[in-house]
Design a protein around this motif. Structure first.
Motif, PDB file in Angstrom:
ATOM      1  N   PRO A 303      46.495  71.909 -12.839  1.00  0.00           N
ATOM      2  CA  PRO A 303      47.659  71.353 -13.529  1.00  0.00           C
ATOM      3  C   PRO A 303      48.625  70.721 -12.540  1.00  0.00           C
ATOM      4  O   PRO A 303      49.024  71.342 -11.564  1.00  0.00           O
ATOM      5  N   GLY A 304      48.994  69.477 -12.804  1.00  0.00           N
ATOM      6  CA  GLY A 304      49.812  68.740 -11.851  1.00  0.00           C
ATOM      7  C   GLY A 304      51.279  68.681 -12.181  1.00  0.00           C
ATOM      8  O   GLY A 304      52.045  68.038 -11.472  1.00  0.00           O
ATOM      9  N   ALA A 305      51.685  69.333 -13.266  1.00  0.00           N
ATOM     10  CA  ALA A 305      53.087  69.296 -13.656  1.00  0.00           C
ATOM     11  C   ALA A 305      53.384  70.515 -14.514  1.00  0.00           C
ATOM     12  O   ALA A 305      52.517  71.350 -14.750  1.00  0.00           O
ATOM     13  N   GLY A 306      54.641  70.614 -14.958  1.00  0.00           N
ATOM     14  CA  GLY A 306      55.053  71.747 -15.777  1.00  0.00           C
ATOM     15  C   GLY A 306      55.853  72.741 -14.977  1.00  0.00           C
ATOM     16  O   GLY A 306      55.707  72.838 -13.748  1.00  0.00           O
ATOM     17  N   GLY A 307      56.705  73.488 -15.668  1.00  0.00           N
ATOM     18  CA  GLY A 307      57.598  74.407 -14.983  1.00  0.00           C
ATOM     19  C   GLY A 307      56.895  75.475 -14.176  1.00  0.00           C
ATOM     20  O   GLY A 307      57.122  75.612 -12.967  1.00  0.00           O
ATOM     21  N   ALA A 308      56.021  76.242 -14.822  1.00  0.00           N
ATOM     22  CA  ALA A 308      55.364  77.351 -14.129  1.00  0.00           C
ATOM     23  C   ALA A 308      54.420  76.885 -13.025  1.00  0.00           C
ATOM     24  O   ALA A 308      54.453  77.425 -11.911  1.00  0.00           O
ATOM     25  N   PRO A 309      53.545  75.881 -13.272  1.00  0.00           N
ATOM     26  CA  PRO A 309      52.669  75.434 -12.187  1.00  0.00           C
ATOM     27  C   PRO A 309      53.434  74.919 -10.970  1.00  0.00           C
ATOM     28  O   PRO A 309      53.100  75.239  -9.825  1.00  0.00           O
ATOM     29  N   THR A 310      54.476  74.120 -11.210  1.00  0.00           N
ATOM     30  CA  THR A 310      55.247  73.597 -10.082  1.00  0.00           C
ATOM     31  C   THR A 310      56.001  74.714  -9.371  1.00  0.00           C
ATOM     32  O   THR A 310      56.088  74.735  -8.138  1.00  0.00           O
ATOM     33  N   ALA A 311      56.535  75.647 -10.141  1.00  0.00           N
ATOM     34  CA  ALA A 311      57.224  76.792  -9.541  1.00  0.00           C
ATOM     35  C   ALA A 311      56.280  77.616  -8.683  1.00  0.00           C
ATOM     36  O   ALA A 311      56.684  78.184  -7.660  1.00  0.00           O
ATOM     37  N   SER A 312      55.013  77.694  -9.068  1.00  0.00           N
ATOM     38  CA  SER A 312      54.025  78.414  -8.258  1.00  0.00           C
ATOM     39  C   SER A 312      53.943  77.821  -6.861  1.00  0.00           C
ATOM     40  O   SER A 312      53.903  78.551  -5.858  1.00  0.00           O
ATOM     41  N   ALA A 313      53.921  76.480  -6.786  1.00  0.00           N
ATOM     42  CA  ALA A 313      53.884  75.826  -5.476  1.00  0.00           C
ATOM     43  C   ALA A 313      55.175  76.065  -4.700  1.00  0.00           C
ATOM     44  O   ALA A 313      55.152  76.281  -3.483  1.00  0.00           O
ATOM     45  N   VAL A 314      56.310  76.031  -5.389  1.00  0.00           N
ATOM     46  CA  VAL A 314      57.599  76.295  -4.740  1.00  0.00           C
ATOM     47  C   VAL A 314      57.620  77.699  -4.155  1.00  0.00           C
ATOM     48  O   VAL A 314      58.033  77.916  -3.006  1.00  0.00           O
ATOM     49  N   LEU A 315      57.158  78.681  -4.935  1.00  0.00           N
ATOM     50  CA  LEU A 315      57.180  80.068  -4.455  1.00  0.00           C
ATOM     51  C   LEU A 315      56.213  80.281  -3.294  1.00  0.00           C
ATOM     52  O   LEU A 315      56.486  81.078  -2.392  1.00  0.00           O
ATOM     53  N   GLY A 316      55.084  79.562  -3.309  1.00  0.00           N
ATOM     54  CA  GLY A 316      54.180  79.656  -2.167  1.00  0.00           C
ATOM     55  C   GLY A 316      54.856  79.201  -0.889  1.00  0.00           C
ATOM     56  O   GLY A 316      54.723  79.833   0.169  1.00  0.00           O
ATOM     57  N   ASP A 317      55.593  78.098  -0.980  1.00  0.00           N
ATOM     58  CA  ASP A 317      56.356  77.629   0.183  1.00  0.00           C
ATOM     59  C   ASP A 317      57.449  78.607   0.561  1.00  0.00           C
ATOM     60  O   ASP A 317      57.716  78.841   1.750  1.00  0.00           O
ATOM     61  N   LEU A 318      58.110  79.171  -0.441  1.00  0.00           N
ATOM     62  CA  LEU A 318      59.189  80.124  -0.168  1.00  0.00           C
ATOM     63  C   LEU A 318      58.671  81.322   0.628  1.00  0.00           C
ATOM     64  O   LEU A 318      59.313  81.770   1.590  1.00  0.00           O
ATOM     65  N   VAL A 319      57.514  81.838   0.245  1.00  0.00           N
ATOM     66  CA  VAL A 319      56.927  82.961   0.973  1.00  0.00           C
ATOM     67  C   VAL A 319      56.651  82.563   2.426  1.00  0.00           C
ATOM     68  O   VAL A 319      56.980  83.301   3.367  1.00  0.00           O
ATOM     69  N   ALA A 320      56.058  81.373   2.620  1.00  0.00           N
ATOM     70  CA  ALA A 320      55.730  80.929   3.982  1.00  0.00           C
ATOM     71  C   ALA A 320      56.988  80.748   4.827  1.00  0.00           C
ATOM     72  O   ALA A 320      57.042  81.176   5.992  1.00  0.00           O
ATOM     73  N   VAL A 321      58.021  80.149   4.251  1.00  0.00           N
ATOM     74  CA  VAL A 321      59.251  79.909   5.002  1.00  0.00           C
ATOM     75  C   VAL A 321      59.960  81.220   5.321  1.00  0.00           C
ATOM     76  O   VAL A 321      60.485  81.414   6.429  1.00  0.00           O
ATOM     77  N   CYS A 322      59.963  82.142   4.365  1.00  0.00           N
ATOM     78  CA  CYS A 322      60.598  83.445   4.615  1.00  0.00           C
ATOM     79  C   CYS A 322      59.868  84.215   5.709  1.00  0.00           C
ATOM     80  O   CYS A 322      60.499  84.874   6.552  1.00  0.00           O
ATOM     81  N   ARG A 323      58.553  84.157   5.712  1.00  0.00           N
ATOM     82  CA  ARG A 323      57.793  84.803   6.799  1.00  0.00           C
ATOM     83  C   ARG A 323      58.167  84.206   8.148  1.00  0.00           C
ATOM     84  O   ARG A 323      58.304  84.929   9.147  1.00  0.00           O
ATOM     85  N   ASN A 324      58.328  82.882   8.177  1.00  0.00           N
ATOM     86  CA  ASN A 324      58.727  82.237   9.423  1.00  0.00           C
ATOM     87  C   ASN A 324      60.113  82.700   9.866  1.00  0.00           C
ATOM     88  O   ASN A 324      60.359  82.893  11.062  1.00  0.00           O
ATOM     89  N   ARG A 325      61.032  82.872   8.905  1.00  0.00           N
ATOM     90  CA  ARG A 325      62.380  83.336   9.243  1.00  0.00           C
ATOM     91  C   ARG A 325      62.326  84.708   9.898  1.00  0.00           C
ATOM     92  O   ARG A 325      63.024  84.986  10.891  1.00  0.00           O
ATOM     93  N   LEU A 326      61.483  85.576   9.356  1.00  0.00           N
ATOM     94  CA  LEU A 326      61.394  86.935   9.898  1.00  0.00           C
ATOM     95  C   LEU A 326      60.803  86.942  11.308  1.00  0.00           C
ATOM     96  O   LEU A 326      61.200  87.748  12.152  1.00  0.00           O
ATOM     97  N   SER A 327      59.854  86.038  11.553  1.00  0.00           N
ATOM     98  CA  SER A 327      59.189  86.028  12.866  1.00  0.00           C
ATOM     99  C   SER A 327      59.938  85.177  13.883  1.00  0.00           C
ATOM    100  O   SER A 327      59.582  85.156  15.063  1.00  0.00           O
ATOM    101  N   GLY A 328      60.953  84.462  13.433  1.00  0.00           N
ATOM    102  CA  GLY A 328      61.699  83.597  14.332  1.00  0.00           C
ATOM    103  C   GLY A 328      60.971  82.322  14.702  1.00  0.00           C
ATOM    104  O   GLY A 328      61.274  81.694  15.718  1.00  0.00           O
ATOM    105  N   ALA A 329      60.018  81.933  13.863  1.00  0.00           N
ATOM    106  CA  ALA A 329      59.219  80.743  14.138  1.00  0.00           C
ATOM    107  C   ALA A 329      59.469  79.690  13.057  1.00  0.00           C
ATOM    108  O   ALA A 329      60.152  79.943  12.070  1.00  0.00           O
ATOM    109  N   THR A 330      58.890  78.527  13.251  1.00  0.00           N
ATOM    110  CA  THR A 330      58.873  77.503  12.216  1.00  0.00           C
ATOM    111  C   THR A 330      57.442  77.024  12.036  1.00  0.00           C
ATOM    112  O   THR A 330      56.620  77.111  12.945  1.00  0.00           O
ATOM    113  N   GLY A 331      57.175  76.529  10.830  1.00  0.00           N
ATOM    114  CA  GLY A 331      55.842  76.029  10.531  1.00  0.00           C
ATOM    115  C   GLY A 331      55.652  74.596  10.983  1.00  0.00           C
ATOM    116  O   GLY A 331      56.494  74.036  11.696  1.00  0.00           O
TER     117      GLY A 331
END
Length: 430
Positions: A303-331
Protein backbone atom coordinates in the motif's frame (compact mmCIF):
# COMPACT_ATOMS: atom_id res chain seq x y z
CA UNK A 1 19.19 -1.71 29.90
CA UNK A 2 16.18 0.56 29.47
CA UNK A 3 16.89 4.25 29.91
CA UNK A 4 14.24 5.81 32.13
CA UNK A 5 14.20 9.35 30.74
CA UNK A 6 11.89 9.33 27.71
CA UNK A 7 12.85 10.61 24.30
CA UNK A 8 10.56 13.51 23.50
CA UNK A 9 8.81 13.73 20.15
CA UNK A 10 7.15 16.80 18.62
CA UNK A 11 4.50 16.06 16.00
CA UNK A 12 3.89 18.70 13.31
CA UNK A 13 0.51 17.99 11.76
CA UNK A 14 -2.31 15.80 13.02
CA UNK A 15 -4.31 14.94 9.94
CA UNK A 16 -4.79 11.50 8.43
CA UNK A 17 -1.13 10.50 8.86
CA UNK A 18 -0.29 12.49 11.99
CA UNK A 19 -3.24 11.15 13.96
CA UNK A 20 -2.18 7.59 13.10
CA UNK A 21 1.38 8.34 14.20
CA UNK A 22 0.07 9.56 17.55
CA UNK A 23 -2.23 6.55 17.92
CA UNK A 24 0.52 4.01 17.21
CA UNK A 25 2.92 5.80 19.57
CA UNK A 26 0.32 5.41 22.31
CA UNK A 27 -1.00 1.91 21.65
CA UNK A 28 2.44 0.41 20.93
CA UNK A 29 4.33 2.42 23.55
CA UNK A 30 5.76 -0.60 25.38
CA UNK A 31 6.94 -2.31 22.19
CA UNK A 32 8.49 0.90 20.87
CA UNK A 33 10.32 1.46 24.16
CA UNK A 34 11.67 -2.09 24.09
CA UNK A 35 12.86 -1.75 20.51
CA UNK A 36 14.48 1.63 21.08
CA UNK A 37 15.87 1.11 24.57
CA UNK A 38 13.97 4.06 26.05
CA UNK A 39 10.38 5.26 26.23
CA UNK A 40 9.16 7.77 23.65
CA UNK A 41 6.89 10.55 24.78
CA UNK A 42 4.64 12.71 22.63
CA UNK A 43 5.66 16.12 23.94
CA UNK A 44 3.60 18.38 21.69
CA UNK A 45 1.35 18.42 18.63
CA UNK A 46 1.27 21.45 16.33
CA UNK A 47 -1.98 21.94 14.39
CA UNK A 48 -3.83 24.66 12.51
CA UNK A 49 -7.26 23.97 14.08
CA UNK A 50 -6.83 23.53 17.83
CA UNK A 51 -10.56 23.17 18.58
CA UNK A 52 -10.97 19.95 16.60
CA UNK A 53 -11.48 16.85 18.75
CA UNK A 54 -8.55 14.45 18.44
CA UNK A 55 -9.19 11.08 20.05
CA UNK A 56 -6.40 9.77 22.23
CA UNK A 57 -4.42 13.03 22.27
CA UNK A 58 -4.15 15.05 25.46
CA UNK A 59 -5.56 18.52 24.59
CA UNK A 60 -2.83 20.11 26.69
CA UNK A 61 -0.26 18.92 24.11
CA UNK A 62 -1.97 20.70 21.23
CA UNK A 63 -0.60 24.04 20.05
CA UNK A 64 -0.83 26.32 17.03
CA UNK A 65 2.69 27.64 17.59
CA UNK A 66 4.79 25.09 15.72
CA UNK A 67 7.87 27.30 15.84
CA UNK A 68 7.82 27.55 19.63
CA UNK A 69 7.38 23.77 19.84
CA UNK A 70 10.46 22.96 17.77
CA UNK A 71 12.49 25.63 19.60
CA UNK A 72 11.89 24.17 23.05
CA UNK A 73 15.34 22.62 23.26
CA UNK A 74 14.20 19.44 25.02
CA UNK A 75 12.73 17.85 21.87
CA UNK A 76 14.70 14.85 20.61
CA UNK A 77 12.83 14.17 17.38
CA UNK A 78 10.48 16.29 15.27
CA UNK A 79 8.03 14.37 13.07
CA UNK A 80 6.89 16.57 10.18
CA UNK A 81 3.72 15.46 8.37
CA UNK A 82 2.20 18.82 7.41
CA UNK A 83 3.45 18.75 3.81
CA UNK A 84 4.13 21.62 1.44
CA UNK A 85 7.19 23.84 1.24
CA UNK A 86 6.56 26.46 3.91
CA UNK A 87 6.36 26.52 6.87
CA UNK A 88 7.70 22.94 6.77
CA UNK A 89 11.15 23.95 5.49
CA UNK A 90 11.64 26.63 8.15
CA UNK A 91 10.37 24.37 10.91
CA UNK A 92 12.73 21.55 9.93
CA UNK A 93 15.81 23.77 9.81
CA UNK A 94 14.78 25.35 13.12
CA UNK A 95 14.46 21.89 14.63
CA UNK A 96 18.04 21.07 13.61
CA UNK A 97 19.28 24.35 15.05
CA UNK A 98 17.65 23.57 18.41
CA UNK A 99 18.99 20.05 18.75
CA UNK A 100 16.30 17.80 17.27
CA UNK A 101 16.56 15.20 14.55
CA UNK A 102 13.76 15.07 11.97
CA UNK A 103 11.50 12.43 10.45
CA UNK A 104 9.53 13.73 7.47
CA UNK A 105 6.98 12.47 4.96
CA UNK A 106 7.27 15.61 2.83
CA UNK A 107 8.05 14.48 -0.73
CA UNK A 108 7.52 17.91 -2.31
CA UNK A 109 9.98 19.63 0.03
CA UNK A 110 12.59 16.87 -0.20
CA UNK A 111 12.39 16.81 -4.00
CA UNK A 112 12.88 20.57 -4.15
CA UNK A 113 15.28 21.27 -1.28
CA UNK A 114 16.62 17.91 -0.17
CA UNK A 115 20.27 18.94 -0.58
CA UNK A 116 19.86 22.01 1.63
CA UNK A 117 18.00 20.03 4.30
CA UNK A 118 20.67 17.33 4.33
CA UNK A 119 23.34 20.03 4.65
CA UNK A 120 21.51 21.56 7.61
CA UNK A 121 21.20 18.15 9.28
CA UNK A 122 24.92 17.47 8.78
CA UNK A 123 25.89 20.91 10.05
CA UNK A 124 24.09 20.26 13.33
CA UNK A 125 25.02 16.55 13.49
CA UNK A 126 21.39 15.42 13.34
CA UNK A 127 19.40 12.84 11.40
CA UNK A 128 17.00 13.46 8.51
CA UNK A 129 14.91 10.37 7.68
CA UNK A 130 12.04 10.24 5.18
CA UNK A 131 10.98 6.70 4.34
CA UNK A 132 7.32 7.79 4.28
CA UNK A 133 7.95 10.34 1.53
CA UNK A 134 7.89 7.65 -1.17
CA UNK A 135 5.48 4.71 -1.56
CA UNK A 136 3.83 4.82 1.87
CA UNK A 137 4.43 1.68 3.89
CA UNK A 138 6.74 0.05 1.34
CA UNK A 139 10.34 -0.13 2.64
CA UNK A 140 12.18 1.44 -0.26
CA UNK A 141 14.40 4.38 0.71
CA UNK A 142 16.27 2.48 3.41
CA UNK A 143 16.95 -0.53 1.14
CA UNK A 144 18.22 1.80 -1.59
CA UNK A 145 20.54 3.83 0.62
CA UNK A 146 21.60 1.08 3.04
CA UNK A 147 20.89 -2.48 1.83
CA UNK A 148 22.04 -1.71 -1.73
CA UNK A 149 24.83 0.66 -0.72
CA UNK A 150 27.40 -1.85 -1.97
CA UNK A 151 25.66 -2.43 -5.30
CA UNK A 152 25.29 -0.36 -8.47
CA UNK A 153 21.67 0.50 -9.21
CA UNK A 154 20.97 1.02 -12.91
CA UNK A 155 17.21 1.48 -13.06
CA UNK A 156 14.26 2.19 -10.80
CA UNK A 157 10.88 1.66 -12.46
CA UNK A 158 7.70 1.97 -10.47
CA UNK A 159 4.07 2.76 -9.78
CA UNK A 160 4.33 5.31 -6.99
CA UNK A 161 0.88 6.88 -6.94
CA UNK A 162 -2.11 4.83 -5.82
CA UNK A 163 -4.76 7.21 -7.15
CA UNK A 164 -3.56 7.03 -10.73
CA UNK A 165 -3.07 3.27 -10.55
CA UNK A 166 -6.65 2.84 -9.31
CA UNK A 167 -7.99 4.96 -12.19
CA UNK A 168 -5.96 3.18 -14.88
CA UNK A 169 -6.79 -0.22 -13.42
CA UNK A 170 -10.51 0.60 -13.58
CA UNK A 171 -10.18 1.75 -17.19
CA UNK A 172 -8.37 -1.48 -18.04
CA UNK A 173 -10.61 -3.92 -16.20
CA UNK A 174 -14.05 -2.38 -16.84
CA UNK A 175 -13.62 -0.37 -20.04
CA UNK A 176 -14.55 2.83 -18.21
CA UNK A 177 -13.49 6.20 -19.55
CA UNK A 178 -11.06 8.42 -17.68
CA UNK A 179 -13.69 10.70 -16.11
CA UNK A 180 -15.86 7.79 -15.00
CA UNK A 181 -12.91 6.07 -13.33
CA UNK A 182 -11.82 9.36 -11.69
CA UNK A 183 -15.33 9.89 -10.31
CA UNK A 184 -15.25 6.43 -8.73
CA UNK A 185 -11.80 7.08 -7.25
CA UNK A 186 -13.09 10.33 -5.75
CA UNK A 187 -16.21 8.67 -4.31
CA UNK A 188 -14.06 5.99 -2.65
CA UNK A 189 -11.65 8.56 -1.18
CA UNK A 190 -8.68 7.60 -3.36
CA UNK A 191 -8.68 10.92 -5.21
CA UNK A 192 -8.68 14.41 -3.72
CA UNK A 193 -11.35 16.97 -4.62
CA UNK A 194 -8.62 18.53 -6.76
CA UNK A 195 -6.74 15.54 -8.20
CA UNK A 196 -4.26 17.59 -10.23
CA UNK A 197 -1.16 16.65 -8.23
CA UNK A 198 -1.90 12.96 -8.81
CA UNK A 199 -3.31 12.75 -12.33
CA UNK A 200 -0.88 15.27 -13.83
CA UNK A 201 2.08 13.39 -12.35
CA UNK A 202 3.40 16.04 -9.92
CA UNK A 203 3.23 13.67 -6.93
CA UNK A 204 5.02 10.89 -8.80
CA UNK A 205 7.63 13.32 -10.15
CA UNK A 206 8.60 14.42 -6.64
CA UNK A 207 9.03 10.79 -5.64
CA UNK A 208 11.05 10.07 -8.78
CA UNK A 209 13.45 12.89 -7.90
CA UNK A 210 14.01 11.45 -4.43
CA UNK A 211 14.49 7.90 -5.72
CA UNK A 212 16.89 8.94 -8.49
CA UNK A 213 19.03 10.96 -6.10
CA UNK A 214 19.40 8.05 -3.70
CA UNK A 215 19.79 5.33 -6.34
CA UNK A 216 22.45 7.13 -8.37
CA UNK A 217 24.23 9.07 -5.59
CA UNK A 218 23.58 12.32 -7.41
CA UNK A 219 21.45 15.38 -6.79
CA UNK A 220 18.19 15.22 -8.71
CA UNK A 221 15.60 17.94 -8.12
CA UNK A 222 11.94 18.06 -9.04
CA UNK A 223 12.72 20.41 -11.93
CA UNK A 224 14.99 17.75 -13.43
CA UNK A 225 12.12 15.26 -13.79
CA UNK A 226 10.24 15.07 -17.10
CA UNK A 227 6.51 14.83 -16.40
CA UNK A 228 3.39 13.91 -18.37
CA UNK A 229 -0.02 13.38 -16.82
CA UNK A 230 -2.51 10.64 -17.66
CA UNK A 231 -5.65 12.67 -18.36
CA UNK A 232 -5.39 12.03 -22.11
CA UNK A 233 -5.31 8.22 -21.82
CA UNK A 234 -8.39 6.78 -23.54
CA UNK A 235 -10.26 3.51 -23.86
CA UNK A 236 -8.83 3.28 -27.38
CA UNK A 237 -5.31 3.34 -25.90
CA UNK A 238 -6.20 0.41 -23.66
CA UNK A 239 -7.65 -1.48 -26.63
CA UNK A 240 -4.38 -0.96 -28.52
CA UNK A 241 -2.40 -2.03 -25.48
CA UNK A 242 -4.41 -5.25 -25.21
CA UNK A 243 -3.73 -5.99 -28.88
CA UNK A 244 -0.02 -5.84 -28.00
CA UNK A 245 -0.36 -7.96 -24.87
CA UNK A 246 0.15 -4.90 -22.68
CA UNK A 247 -1.59 -2.70 -20.16
CA UNK A 248 -1.06 0.99 -19.29
CA UNK A 249 0.45 2.36 -16.07
CA UNK A 250 1.65 5.78 -14.94
CA UNK A 251 5.32 5.05 -14.32
CA UNK A 252 8.16 6.80 -12.55
CA UNK A 253 11.36 5.78 -14.36
CA UNK A 254 14.86 6.63 -13.16
CA UNK A 255 17.72 5.33 -15.31
CA UNK A 256 21.48 5.43 -15.51
CA UNK A 257 22.71 5.98 -19.07
CA UNK A 258 24.34 2.95 -20.68
CA UNK A 259 27.71 4.68 -20.67
CA UNK A 260 27.22 5.53 -16.99
CA UNK A 261 27.84 9.22 -17.56
CA UNK A 262 24.41 10.63 -16.80
CA UNK A 263 20.96 9.82 -15.42
CA UNK A 264 17.38 10.55 -16.43
CA UNK A 265 14.19 10.77 -14.38
CA UNK A 266 10.73 10.84 -15.89
CA UNK A 267 7.05 10.27 -15.16
CA UNK A 268 4.49 9.44 -17.86
CA UNK A 269 1.90 6.86 -18.91
CA UNK A 270 3.40 3.85 -20.64
CA UNK A 271 2.42 0.49 -22.04
CA UNK A 272 4.05 -2.46 -20.29
CA UNK A 273 3.77 -6.16 -21.19
CA UNK A 274 1.32 -8.21 -19.15
CA UNK A 275 4.26 -10.49 -18.35
CA UNK A 276 6.02 -7.69 -16.43
CA UNK A 277 5.51 -7.83 -12.62
CA UNK A 278 4.24 -4.22 -12.55
CA UNK A 279 1.38 -5.09 -14.92
CA UNK A 280 -0.37 -7.09 -12.19
CA UNK A 281 -0.33 -4.26 -9.61
CA UNK A 282 -4.01 -3.53 -9.12
CA UNK A 283 -6.16 -0.93 -7.40
CA UNK A 284 -4.46 1.72 -5.29
CA UNK A 285 -1.34 -0.34 -4.62
CA UNK A 286 2.22 0.77 -5.38
CA UNK A 287 5.18 -1.25 -6.60
CA UNK A 288 8.76 -0.39 -7.49
CA UNK A 289 11.08 -2.50 -9.62
CA UNK A 290 14.82 -2.04 -9.00
CA UNK A 291 17.53 -3.33 -11.34
CA UNK A 292 21.15 -3.45 -10.16
CA UNK A 293 24.42 -5.10 -11.12
CA UNK A 294 24.85 -7.60 -8.30
CA UNK A 295 21.36 -8.23 -6.91
CA UNK A 296 19.65 -8.26 -10.30
CA UNK A 297 15.94 -7.49 -10.22
CA UNK A 298 14.10 -6.65 -7.01
CA UNK A 299 10.46 -5.69 -6.55
CA UNK A 300 8.93 -3.81 -3.62
CA UNK A 301 5.13 -3.97 -3.35
CA UNK A 302 2.44 -2.77 -0.96
CA UNK A 303 0.00 0.00 0.00
CA UNK A 304 1.44 3.32 -1.10
CA UNK A 305 -0.83 5.70 0.76
CA UNK A 306 -3.28 5.99 3.64
CA UNK A 307 -2.94 7.00 7.25
CA UNK A 308 -1.87 3.73 8.85
CA UNK A 309 0.49 2.53 6.08
CA UNK A 310 2.27 5.88 5.89
CA UNK A 311 2.42 6.12 9.68
CA UNK A 312 4.09 2.69 9.70
CA UNK A 313 6.95 4.12 7.64
CA UNK A 314 7.13 7.21 9.88
CA UNK A 315 7.35 5.05 13.01
CA UNK A 316 10.06 2.89 11.45
CA UNK A 317 12.14 6.02 10.93
CA UNK A 318 11.31 7.23 14.43
CA UNK A 319 12.67 4.02 15.95
CA UNK A 320 15.88 4.29 13.89
CA UNK A 321 16.42 7.95 14.76
CA UNK A 322 15.74 7.37 18.46
CA UNK A 323 18.25 4.52 18.53
CA UNK A 324 20.80 6.85 16.98
CA UNK A 325 20.07 9.48 19.65
CA UNK A 326 20.74 6.96 22.40
CA UNK A 327 24.02 5.80 20.84
CA UNK A 328 25.19 9.31 20.05
CA UNK A 329 25.44 8.52 16.36
CA UNK A 330 23.69 9.57 13.17
CA UNK A 331 22.50 7.47 10.28
CA UNK A 332 23.27 7.82 6.57
CA UNK A 333 23.06 11.35 5.22
CA UNK A 334 23.06 12.55 1.66
CA UNK A 335 25.19 10.54 -0.76
CA UNK A 336 25.81 12.68 -3.84
CA UNK A 337 29.45 11.84 -4.50
CA UNK A 338 28.80 10.61 -8.07
CA UNK A 339 27.41 14.02 -9.10
CA UNK A 340 26.07 12.61 -12.36
CA UNK A 341 24.37 15.16 -14.61
CA UNK A 342 20.68 14.76 -15.36
CA UNK A 343 20.02 14.44 -19.09
CA UNK A 344 16.94 15.80 -20.79
CA UNK A 345 14.05 13.76 -22.12
CA UNK A 346 15.43 13.93 -25.65
CA UNK A 347 18.21 11.52 -24.68
CA UNK A 348 15.82 8.84 -23.41
CA UNK A 349 15.71 5.74 -25.61
CA UNK A 350 12.64 3.50 -25.64
CA UNK A 351 9.94 2.08 -27.93
CA UNK A 352 6.83 3.98 -28.98
CA UNK A 353 3.21 3.33 -29.91
CA UNK A 354 1.83 6.01 -32.25
CA UNK A 355 -1.79 6.17 -33.41
CA UNK A 356 -2.47 8.31 -36.51
CA UNK A 357 -5.70 9.37 -38.21
CA UNK A 358 -4.92 9.28 -41.94
CA UNK A 359 -6.66 9.43 -45.31
CA UNK A 360 -7.68 5.98 -46.55
CA UNK A 361 -6.02 6.02 -49.96
CA UNK A 362 -3.04 4.41 -51.68
CA UNK A 363 0.44 5.62 -50.80
CA UNK A 364 -0.30 6.87 -47.28
CA UNK A 365 1.60 4.08 -45.56
CA UNK A 366 4.62 4.66 -47.79
CA UNK A 367 4.62 8.38 -46.95
CA UNK A 368 4.43 7.68 -43.25
CA UNK A 369 7.17 5.05 -43.41
CA UNK A 370 9.42 7.48 -45.27
CA UNK A 371 9.06 10.08 -42.51
CA UNK A 372 10.04 7.53 -39.88
CA UNK A 373 13.06 6.46 -41.94
CA UNK A 374 14.20 10.04 -42.53
CA UNK A 375 14.33 10.62 -38.76
CA UNK A 376 16.15 7.37 -37.98
CA UNK A 377 13.19 5.70 -36.25
CA UNK A 378 12.81 2.03 -37.21
CA UNK A 379 9.27 0.63 -37.47
CA UNK A 380 8.53 -2.70 -35.80
CA UNK A 381 4.87 -3.23 -36.69
CA UNK A 382 2.07 -1.36 -38.50
CA UNK A 383 -1.67 -1.92 -38.24
CA UNK A 384 -4.18 -0.10 -40.46
CA UNK A 385 -7.96 0.00 -40.41
CA UNK A 386 -9.94 1.90 -43.07
CA UNK A 387 -13.45 3.33 -42.86
CA UNK A 388 -15.25 5.61 -45.39
CA UNK A 389 -12.23 7.47 -46.66
CA UNK A 390 -10.44 7.68 -43.30
CA UNK A 391 -8.16 5.23 -41.57
CA UNK A 392 -6.45 4.61 -38.26
CA UNK A 393 -2.79 3.76 -38.59
CA UNK A 394 -1.02 2.31 -35.55
CA UNK A 395 2.78 2.21 -35.64
CA UNK A 396 4.97 0.52 -33.04
CA UNK A 397 8.66 1.38 -33.29
CA UNK A 398 11.91 -0.23 -32.31
CA UNK A 399 13.98 1.62 -29.70
CA UNK A 400 14.69 5.23 -30.58
CA UNK A 401 15.55 8.45 -28.80
CA UNK A 402 12.77 10.71 -27.65
CA UNK A 403 14.28 13.53 -29.69
CA UNK A 404 14.11 11.42 -32.86
CA UNK A 405 10.52 10.46 -32.14
CA UNK A 406 9.55 14.08 -31.51
CA UNK A 407 11.04 15.10 -34.85
CA UNK A 408 9.17 12.28 -36.54
CA UNK A 409 5.83 13.30 -35.07
CA UNK A 410 6.37 16.94 -36.00
CA UNK A 411 7.02 15.93 -39.60
CA UNK A 412 4.02 13.58 -39.67
CA UNK A 413 1.72 16.40 -38.63
CA UNK A 414 2.80 18.34 -41.73
CA UNK A 415 1.69 15.59 -44.15
CA UNK A 416 -1.55 16.36 -45.99
CA UNK A 417 -2.58 12.73 -45.64
CA UNK A 418 -2.25 12.74 -41.83
CA UNK A 419 -5.43 14.17 -40.29
CA UNK A 420 -4.08 14.04 -36.77
CA UNK A 421 -1.87 12.25 -34.23
CA UNK A 422 -4.39 10.57 -31.95
CA UNK A 423 -1.95 9.35 -29.30
CA UNK A 424 1.70 8.74 -28.54
CA UNK A 425 2.66 6.32 -25.82
CA UNK A 426 5.98 4.89 -24.76
CA UNK A 427 6.41 1.14 -24.41
CA UNK A 428 8.48 0.15 -21.36
CA UNK A 429 9.47 -2.94 -19.43
CA UNK A 430 10.64 -5.09 -22.33
Amino acid sequence: MMRTRPLKVALLGCGVVGSEVARIMTTHADDLAARIGAPVELAGVAVRRPDRVRDGIDPSLVTTDATALVKRGDIDVVVEVIGGIEPARSLITTAFEHGASVVSANKALLAQDGAALHAAAEQHDKDLYYEAAVAGAIPLIRPLRESLAGDKVNRVLGIVNGTTNFILDKMDSTGAGYQEALDEATALGYAEADPTADVEGFDAAAKAAILAGIAFHSRVRLDDVYREGMTEVTAADFASAKNMGCTIKLLAICERARDGGSVTARVHPAMIPLSHPLASVRGAYNAVFVESDASGQLMFYGPGAGGAPTASAVLGDLVAVCRNRLSGATGPGESAYAALPVSGMGDVVTRYHISLDVADKPGVLAQVATVFAEHGVSIDTVRQQGNNGEAALVVVTHRASDASLSGTVEALRKLDTVRGVASIMRVEGE
